[in-house]
Motif scaffolding. Structure first.
Motif, PDB file in Angstrom:
ATOM      1  N   THR A   3       0.857  -1.182   0.000  1.00 57.29           N
ATOM      2  CA  THR A   3       0.000   0.000   0.000  1.00 57.29           C
ATOM      3  C   THR A   3       0.891   1.228   0.000  1.00 57.29           C
ATOM      4  OG1 THR A   3      -1.701  -1.171   1.257  1.00 57.29           O
ATOM      5  CG2 THR A   3      -1.829   1.226   1.224  1.00 57.29           C
ATOM      6  N   THR A   5       0.942   5.717  -0.743  1.00 55.37           N
ATOM      7  CA  THR A   5       0.153   6.932  -0.914  1.00 55.37           C
ATOM      8  C   THR A   5       0.374   7.462  -2.327  1.00 55.37           C
ATOM      9  OG1 THR A   5       1.939   8.344  -0.151  1.00 55.37           O
ATOM     10  CG2 THR A   5       0.392   7.540   1.528  1.00 55.37           C
ATOM     11  N   VAL A   6      -0.482   8.375  -2.731  1.00 56.61           N
ATOM     12  CA  VAL A   6      -0.359   8.963  -4.067  1.00 56.61           C
ATOM     13  C   VAL A   6       0.996   9.652  -4.215  1.00 56.61           C
ATOM     14  CG1 VAL A   6      -1.284  10.710  -5.628  1.00 56.61           C
ATOM     15  CG2 VAL A   6      -2.844   9.223  -4.386  1.00 56.61           C
ATOM     16  N   ASP A   8       3.827   9.036  -2.656  1.00 53.16           N
ATOM     17  CA  ASP A   8       4.874   8.026  -2.742  1.00 53.16           C
ATOM     18  C   ASP A   8       4.872   7.363  -4.116  1.00 53.16           C
ATOM     19  OD1 ASP A   8       7.030   6.638  -1.630  1.00 53.16           O
ATOM     20  OD2 ASP A   8       5.745   5.008  -0.907  1.00 53.16           O
ATOM     21  N   ALA A  29      -3.399   4.619  -1.845  1.00 53.55           N
ATOM     22  CA  ALA A  29      -4.195   5.277  -0.815  1.00 53.55           C
ATOM     23  C   ALA A  29      -4.161   6.788  -1.019  1.00 53.55           C
ATOM     24  CB  ALA A  29      -3.659   4.923   0.559  1.00 53.55           C
ATOM     25  N   PHE A  30      -5.258   7.453  -0.623  1.00 49.77           N
ATOM     26  CA  PHE A  30      -5.382   8.892  -0.847  1.00 49.77           C
ATOM     27  C   PHE A  30      -6.024   9.570   0.361  1.00 49.77           C
ATOM     28  CE2 PHE A  30      -7.779  12.543  -2.571  1.00 49.77           C
ATOM     29  CZ  PHE A  30      -6.724  13.264  -3.102  1.00 49.77           C
ATOM     30  N   ARG A  32      -6.240  12.123   4.001  1.00 53.74           N
ATOM     31  CA  ARG A  32      -5.797  12.006   5.391  1.00 53.74           C
ATOM     32  C   ARG A  32      -6.105  10.634   5.978  1.00 53.74           C
ATOM     33  NH1 ARG A  32      -7.653  17.844   7.825  1.00 53.74           N
ATOM     34  NH2 ARG A  32      -6.181  19.055   6.583  1.00 53.74           N
ATOM     35  N   LYS A  34      -6.148   7.982   4.305  1.00 55.55           N
ATOM     36  CA  LYS A  34      -5.432   7.000   3.480  1.00 55.55           C
ATOM     37  C   LYS A  34      -6.380   5.911   2.987  1.00 55.55           C
ATOM     38  CE  LYS A  34      -0.807   7.751   5.310  1.00 55.55           C
ATOM     39  NZ  LYS A  34      -0.835   9.119   5.157  1.00 55.55           N
TER      40      LYS A  34
END
Length: 79
Positions: A3, A5-6, A8, A29-30, A32, A34
């Motif tokens: 998983t 974040t956008v 990353d 994941a996007f 706060r 996530k």
């Protein structure tokens, strides 16, 4: 499954694509919280789609479109 974040994903996009090529699935994941919004999966995991059934009428109804069937765009739009 990894998983990321956008942010990353944007920073390490090439690396993530290499992982997908190797067979790894990646969840994106996007926000706060996530929240997972998308998945990157290897193409081989998608599989082939089967024909759609006719729903409630499956086995009770059928349809046939003949080879010589023609309809103009105007007729199609007005349906």
């Amino acid at each position: 499954m990894i998983t990321v974040t956008v942010g990353d994903l944007k920073a390490r996009f090439s690396e993530m694509l290499k992982k997908v090529q190797e067979g790894e699935s990646i969840a994106v994941a996007f926000g706060r919280k996530k929240e997972i919004l998308a998945y990157l999966v290897p193409k081989k995991m998608l599989g082939k789609r089967s024909p759609r059934p006719l729903g409630l009428l499956e086995g009770k109804a059928s349809y046939l479109i003949k080879d010589d069937f023609e309809i103009s765009e105007q007729e199609f739009v007005s349906l």
